[in-house]
Each structure stands twice: as structure tokens, then as C-alpha cells.
Design an enzyme around this catalytic site. Structure first.
Site, PDB file in Angstrom:
ATOM      1  N   CYS A   2       0.618  -1.159  -0.012  1.00 36.33           N
ATOM      2  CA  CYS A   2      -0.034   0.069  -0.036  1.00 36.33           C
ATOM      3  C   CYS A   2       0.784   1.234   0.029  1.00 36.33           C
ATOM      4  O   CYS A   2       2.130   0.958   0.182  1.00 36.33           O
ATOM      5  CB  CYS A   2      -0.847   0.090   1.312  1.00 36.33           C
ATOM      6  N   ARG A  27       1.393   1.653  -5.955  1.00 32.63           N
ATOM      7  CA  ARG A  27       1.555   0.826  -4.935  1.00 32.63           C
ATOM      8  C   ARG A  27       0.281  -0.101  -4.408  1.00 32.63           C
ATOM      9  O   ARG A  27       0.227  -0.642  -3.808  1.00 32.63           O
ATOM     10  CB  ARG A  27       2.048   1.471  -3.652  1.00 32.63           C
ATOM     11  N   TRP A  77      -3.627  -1.834  -0.999  1.00 32.15           N
ATOM     12  CA  TRP A  77      -3.445  -3.233  -1.896  1.00 32.15           C
ATOM     13  C   TRP A  77      -3.892  -4.148  -1.000  1.00 32.15           C
ATOM     14  O   TRP A  77      -3.158  -4.566  -0.118  1.00 32.15           O
ATOM     15  CB  TRP A  77      -1.928  -3.255  -2.391  1.00 32.15           C
ATOM     16  N   ASN A 103       1.016   0.058   6.138  1.00 34.18           N
ATOM     17  CA  ASN A 103       1.285  -0.708   5.016  1.00 34.18           C
ATOM     18  C   ASN A 103       2.083  -1.909   5.478  1.00 34.18           C
ATOM     19  O   ASN A 103       3.065  -1.681   6.080  1.00 34.18           O
ATOM     20  CB  ASN A 103       2.205   0.150   4.230  1.00 34.18           C
ATOM     21  N   GLY A 104       1.684  -3.199   5.016  1.00 39.84           N
ATOM     22  CA  GLY A 104       2.203  -4.142   5.722  1.00 39.84           C
ATOM     23  C   GLY A 104       1.309  -5.310   6.192  1.00 39.84           C
ATOM     24  O   GLY A 104       0.279  -5.414   5.517  1.00 39.84           O
ATOM     25  N   GLU A 486      12.265 -18.651 -19.728  1.00 42.07           N
ATOM     26  CA  GLU A 486      12.004 -17.670 -19.162  1.00 42.07           C
ATOM     27  C   GLU A 486      13.287 -16.518 -19.448  1.00 42.07           C
ATOM     28  O   GLU A 486      13.070 -15.565 -19.858  1.00 42.07           O
ATOM     29  CB  GLU A 486      11.670 -17.484 -17.584  1.00 42.07           C
ATOM     30  N   LYS A 490      12.767 -13.368 -21.890  1.00 35.61           N
ATOM     31  CA  LYS A 490      13.337 -12.199 -21.371  1.00 35.61           C
ATOM     32  C   LYS A 490      14.347 -11.486 -22.561  1.00 35.61           C
ATOM     33  O   LYS A 490      14.127 -10.320 -22.818  1.00 35.61           O
ATOM     34  CB  LYS A 490      14.166 -12.018 -20.216  1.00 35.61           C
ATOM     35  N   GLU A 493      12.134 -10.375 -25.731  1.00 37.10           N
ATOM     36  CA  GLU A 493      11.430  -9.008 -25.497  1.00 37.10           C
ATOM     37  C   GLU A 493      12.064  -7.845 -25.475  1.00 37.10           C
ATOM     38  O   GLU A 493      11.620  -6.833 -26.008  1.00 37.10           O
ATOM     39  CB  GLU A 493      10.593  -9.155 -24.010  1.00 37.10           C
ATOM     40  N   HIS A 509      18.524 -34.072 -30.830  1.00 39.58           N
ATOM     41  CA  HIS A 509      17.333 -34.516 -31.606  1.00 39.58           C
ATOM     42  C   HIS A 509      16.949 -33.409 -32.415  1.00 39.58           C
ATOM     43  O   HIS A 509      15.813 -33.212 -33.121  1.00 39.58           O
ATOM     44  CB  HIS A 509      16.027 -34.810 -30.670  1.00 39.58           C
ATOM     45  N   LYS A 608       1.727  -4.456 -21.578  1.00 38.89           N
ATOM     46  CA  LYS A 608       2.000  -5.120 -20.391  1.00 38.89           C
ATOM     47  C   LYS A 608       0.860  -6.197 -20.050  1.00 38.89           C
ATOM     48  O   LYS A 608       1.034  -7.366 -19.445  1.00 38.89           O
ATOM     49  CB  LYS A 608       2.005  -4.087 -19.348  1.00 38.89           C
TER      50      LYS A 608
END
Ligand code: AGP
Length: 613
Positions: A2, A27, A77, A103-104, A486, A490, A493, A509, A608
Site C-alpha cells: 500500500c 503501490r 493493496w 502498509n504491511g 524464461e 526476457k 522481449e 534431436h 504489459k
């Protein structure tokens, strides 16, 4: 995560709070609120309106009373409690004089709430944070100054916090404190500020200070004083800030991707926080599927796209090994068109950072149409995927802005592996001691990722030597294979260069025909069970002229014989290696793209969130 903000001594308190919340929206934004305080009066407004909560709050404040020189604000959040106005911060104590924003995560909030309610406190929200208001209320009732009341309360709280507290009976004072969640203080003549991070107050304060763990700060118009939890004076660390606003929103980094790569340890800590009780039970508050149903699952199908698909592939190995359940992983855009078989006991898991990827949403709709129970793994609270699924597990990576996903991937792997351990716990396919050991290992990954991040320069210097490469292969075995996929994604992209991820065992193969001088092969060699085999694969490609870059553990003494470059990483349990091994691959792709002078956060042709099929 948050966003919090506070100001004391201001002549335009409300606009300062609302502007700051606007800058903190990244946030979290599922609800927002402010509290204004003056002698004898605490005034509060809150709003929850999806991504427009701060705008909705601005409307709520149109008729706010004037004449308040102090206030606090919060953009949420949600981790505990639905994203509705009733759960929005600030929270008040029973008297309505004390307002807190947080926040937490307060890990022991349940037991504290029970104790407080037994002493007559009335709770009005379904959040962990509200316990702070009532704890501080009790300490104030003992005659303590606000700063001491906050200190005493925090001595019994477990978990993470960045919080700010005001009391109409101690006006023109804000008390703030921090543990794990970020907090900064800012000063200008006659006005003092606090915020989760600098962008919120960059254009208001002149001097900035970092608040460290277990430090408590009393802010007043003329300045602040700080103490530790025992009350001993401490000096806050002054920050050297010469950023413009846009740079500040990137936390001082050149771009969001770098910021988010560096946030991975926090993302892992946050995703695992408060998800294992002291008795060892693994728990997901928001998971609305009964333990009995999870015991009866016969098959798991994971559907996802892109990076999320790679996290899903890692989960396959973990669920099959730890929970002995058959797992299938499918590309979301393929799943719905292949007449998938869904029988009783099929659990479909949709994995998505945004929770808005149309391919994944359509896949889980098809699964539900065929009778499957569906769990969403989402990084955005209340996303479409989270709302449409039967149950949800949230990653808590915080908002991810850069198109190239980084911290969301490691958070997804952590959440999915924790879910695999929960299945093993319910189905008793692992001994409790083994589950505990694996959980401790998973918990240690954030520190290992932090250690890996300190080697950024080593990885970047290799990238600078390979800038002219046009063909890359990424190879891995077992969970090293999705890690290789992955890493290849990256690089594609960001650099727009051809890169392919392959199971190392597949090389002979066919793909081996492509290996020749100039081709770079990046290999994941950190799993001791696969080490010998992958080294022989590397000897094969080296013999045909390839340049070899190996991700290898610190103690690997054999790798230098077959690799031209080595990305050293800390050793860990093989199932956890994707969360560590991916870090050098992210930095490698980033450095190649920077070397080619590409835009980082918004690569060409990409978005995104892919909300079109
Ligand atoms: C990853 O770096 C890409 N941005 C992309 O592959 C992404 O992972 C994919 O579009 C899925 O997005 P989601 O996780 O939000 O569903």
C-alpha cells in the site's frame, strides 16, 4: 503493498495528501482514504472504486471541513479483507479520535483482535491493520504520550509495518514507525512529511530521511525526533535526493525493470508472509476451496501465458514431486480449443500477473464450463481472473510496471510451490518435518536472491562482450528448463534478438544442427541431480564452436572446463533454483538491450497486459 502519506503543519493539508496518494497509486489502488486532525476533531473520508479509488476519494473530500493543518492518507493493496470502503484506511479506535494508516501485514492480528474484543473493543473492518488503532487506544488510556503509546503497541506486534498515527487529543503530531515496509520522512520550514516513498513528497519537502526497521518517529511542524522501540534516541539516515519526479517514481533507478528486478527479495518475502501458522499449517486466507476438496483433487491443470506459463511449468515439478498429483501445464490460448478433458477432481489453476490476460480468462471459463474447479494466481487484487475463479491466491509482488515481467515470476513460483506444500500437507504425501524444512528453504530464497543481485556487475560485463551475437539458445533440465524458457523470453522481449529455450536433452534431436561458432548457449547447471548430464551437453556444443554461458553454483568447480563465462549464484534446493537462476538471466537480457540502446520498459510491439486474443 500500500501507499501511505502524512503531513503536519501544512496550510494545504488535504491537497497535499490527495496529490501524494495519486503518486502512490502504483503501490495499490483498490481503496483509498484520508484523515484530518485538529484539536478535538478527527475527520475521515474513504472510497473504494477499483482503479479509480483516489479519484473517488477526491470527490468524497469535496465538502471536507477546512482549517486542518495535519492529516494522513492511504491507498490500499488489499491483503486482508475485501477491497471495500469499510476496509479502507485510515482506521479509527473506539473513540474516533485516533486514526491509523498501515502498509504491511500484522501476522498476529487474529489473536490480538480476540484479546481486544474480549476487553470491549469494537472492530468495524475485516483487516489486520485495525488492531493497531485499538492497541494504541489502550496505551493512550494509560496516560502515555502518543509516541510511547505507539512504541508499546509495536512491542507486541509481529509482522511488517509502515504506519502513521494521529490523535485529536494530541494535535499537530503524527507518529510513524517502520518494520520491513518502506518509510521516508521529509522536512521543509514549518512542515514535516512522511510517505512510503519519495515521489509522494518530492515536490514538497527539501530534506529527506530514511526510517529504518523498528524506528519510531514523532513528526511536528517544527521537525521530528526518532527513537527505537525501547525509547532510546536514534538518528535518521539523511538521503541524498537529486531526482526529478519521474526518476523518483522509479525509486531512483533508470527504469521500472531495474527497480522491479531489485524488488524481488521484497516480493518473495511479502508473498510468503503470514501464510504459515506457528503450528506449521500452511494457509491462504483468500483461498475459498475446502481442505477436503483439495484432498480429493485427482489432477491439476495449469493454464497461463508467457512468463506466467513458465512459472506454471515450475509448479508442475513441485506439485508432482511433493503432492504426488498428476499435473498438466497448457498454454492458455491452446487449452480452450483442444476439447480438454475435465473429470471429477480436476483442479484448474489460472496463473496471471495482471489477472486480465484474455487467453487465460477464456481458458478458465472453458474449464468452468466443463465442470472444473478453478483457482486464480493473480498479482492484482480483484482482477477479472480473481473474480471469475472459484478461489484465488494472490502474489504480493506489488505493482509491476515494466512489460518484461520479473518480480511477478519469482512471486508466482513461490506462491505455487507453497500451494504444492499445502497439498502435500493435506494429502500427507510428505512428512511434516520435510514440509517444514522445505518451507524454511523457500523462506530463505529472498536472501539468496538479494545476494545474487549484488553480482549484477559480473552478469552485465558478460552481456557487454556478447552484444554482437545474433543467435542464442537457453538450455535447462528439470526445473532448469522453464528457467531457460524464461531467460530466452526476457532476451527476445528486450533485445529483439532470436533466442530459444530448449530442454537440454532435446539438443541432439535436431537443434544441435544449428550450433556453430557465433551461437551463444546459455545453460542452467545449478541442479546437482542434472549436473553431469548438462555438462556433457555443454561439451557437445562447445566442440561445435558455440560460446557457452553457464549459470552455476558458487561451489561448482567443474563448470569452468566447459563454459566461456559463468554466472555464479548461491546453491539451494533444486526446486527453488528458478527463483535464483532467473536473476542473472534477467540482468543479462537487460544489459544486452541497454547495449543495443533499446527502450526498456515498453519494448516494441508488446503490451504489459494482453487483453485481446
Ligand atoms: C513477460 O515478460 C511478458 N510481459 C508476457 O509474456 C506476460 O508474461 C504474458 O503476457 C502473461 O501476462 P499475465 O501474467 O499478466 O497473464
Amino acid at each position: 503493498m500500500c501507499g501511505i502519506i502524512g503531513v503536519v503543519g501544512s496550510s494545504d493539508t488535504l491537497s497535499t495528501l490527495l496529490e501524494g496518494l495519486q503518486r502512490l497509486e502504483y503501490r495499490g489502488y483498490d481503496s483509498a482514504g484520508v484523515a484530518l486532525v485538529r484539536p478535538g476533531q478527527t475527520w475521515r473520508a474513504r472510497a473504494a472504486d477499483g482503479t479509480q479509488s483516489v479519484a473517488a476519494l477526491r470527490l468524497e473530500c469535496e465538502h471536507a471541513p477546512s482549517g486542518f493543518s495535519s492529516g494522513i492518507g492511504h491507498t490500499r493493496w488489499a491483503t486482508h479483507g475485501a477491497p471495500e470502503a469499510v476496509n479502507a484506511h485510515p482506521h479509527l479506535d473506539c473513540s474516533g479520535n485516533i486514526a491509523i494508516i498501515h502498509n504491511g501485514i500484522i501476522e498476529n492480528h487474529s489473536e490480538l483482535q480476540e484479546q481486544l474484543e474480549s476487553r470491549g473493543h469494537v472492530f468495524t473492518s475485516v483487516t489486520d491493520s485495525e488492531v493497531l488503532a485499538h492497541l494504541i487506544e489502550e496505551e493512550r488510556a494509560k496516560g502515555l504520550e502518543l509516541i510511547d503509546a505507539v512504541r508499546q503497541s509495536l512491542l507486541i506486534v509481529r509482522g511488517a509495518f509502515a504506519l502513521a498515527v494521529m490523535d485529536a487529543n494530541e494535535p499537530d503530531v503524527i507518529v510513524a514507525a517502520r518494520r520491513i515496509s518502506p518509510l521516508v520522512v521529509g522536512t521543509s520550514p514549518g512542515v514535516t512529511y512522511l510517505a512510503s516513498d519519495i515521489p509522494a513528497i518530492l515536490d514538497k519537502a527539501d530534506v529527506f530521511y530514511a526510517v529504518n526497521d523498528d524506528e519510531v518517529v514523532r513528526l511536528a511542524p517544527e521537525g521530528f525526533r526518532a527513537v527505537d522501540l525501547e525509547g532510546a534516541p536514534v538518528r535518521l539516515h539523511q538521503l541524498q535526493i537529486d531526482w526529478d519526479l519521474e526518476t523518483a517514481e522509479k525509486g531512483g533507478y533508470d527504469d521500472f525493470m531495474t527497480k522491479e528486478i531489485n524488488e524481488q527479495p521484497d516480493a518473495l518475502r511479502a508473498t510468503l508472509l503470514d501464510r504459515r501458522h506457528s503450528d506449521g499449517t500452511i494457509t491462504f486466507d483468500e483461498l475459498r476451496i475446502s481442505d477436503q476438496e483439495l484432498r480429493e483433487v485427482k489432477r491439476v491443470v495449469l493454464v497461463a501465458a508467457g512468463t506466467s506459463h513458465h512459472a506454471a511449468q515450475v509448479a508442475k515439478y513441485a506439485i508432482e514431486r511433493w503432492a504426488s498429483v498428476s499435473v498438466e501445464v497448457d498454454i492458455a490460448s491452446e487449452y480452450r480449443y483442444r476439447d480438454p478433458i475435465v473429470e471429477v477432481g480436476t483442479l484448474v489453476i489460472g496463473v496471471s500477473q495482471s489477472g486480465e490476460t484474455i487467453d487465460t480468462i477464456m481458458a478458465i471459463r472453458e474449464a468452468q464450463r466443463r465442470g472444473a474447479r478453478v483457482v486464480a494466481i493473480s498479482n492484482i487484487v480483484d482482477s477479472s481472473l480473481a473474480r471469475e475463479a472459484d478461489a484465488v491466491i494472490y502474489t504480493r509482488a506489488g505493482l509491476e510496471v515494466s512489460v518484461a515481467s520479473t518480480k511477478a515470476f519469482v512471486a508466482q513460483v513461490a506462491a505455487l510451490e507453497l500451494f504444492a506444500l499445502r497439498l502435500a500437507q493435506l494429502r500427507q504425501t510428505l512428512a511434516p518435518s520435510d514440509i517444514d524444512a522445505l518451507f524454511q528453504g523457500l523462506n530463505a530464497v529472498s536472501a539468496q536472491v538479494a545476494k545474487t543481485l549484488t553480482r549484477r556487475g559480473d552478469y552485465e560485463s558478460v552481456a557487454e562482450q556478447l552484444l554482437n551475437t545474433r543467435d542464442f539458445f537457453f538450455l535447462g533440465r528439470h526445473v532448469g528448463f522453464p528457467t531457460a524458457l524464461e531467460g530466452a523470453l526476457k532476451l527476445k522481449e528486450l533485445s529483439y534478438l532470436h533466442a530459444e529455450g530448449y530442454p537440454a536433452g532435446e539438443l541432439k534431436h535436431g537443434p544441435l544442427a544449428l550450433i556453430e561458432p557465433g551461437v551463444v548457449v546459455v545453460a542452467i547447471t545449478t541442479d546437482p541431480n542434472m549436473h553431469e548430464k548438462i555438462l556433457s551437453n555443454l561439451a557437445e556444443v562447445k566442440a561445435r564452436g558455440a560460446t557457452v554461458v553457464a549459470v552455476a553454483t558458487d561451489d561448482d568447480e567443474k563448470i569452468a572446463a566447459v563454459a566461456d563465462f559463468v554466472f555464479r549464484v548461491p546453491a539451494t534446493e533444486p526446486m527453488f533454483t528458478p527463483m535464483i537462476d532467473v536473476v542473472p538471466l534477467q540482468i543479462f537480457a537487460y544489459a544486452i538491450a541497454r547495449g543495443l540502446k533499446h527502450e526498456i520498459d515498453r519494448p516494441r510491439n508488446l503490451a504489459k497486459t494482453v487483453t485481446v486474443e
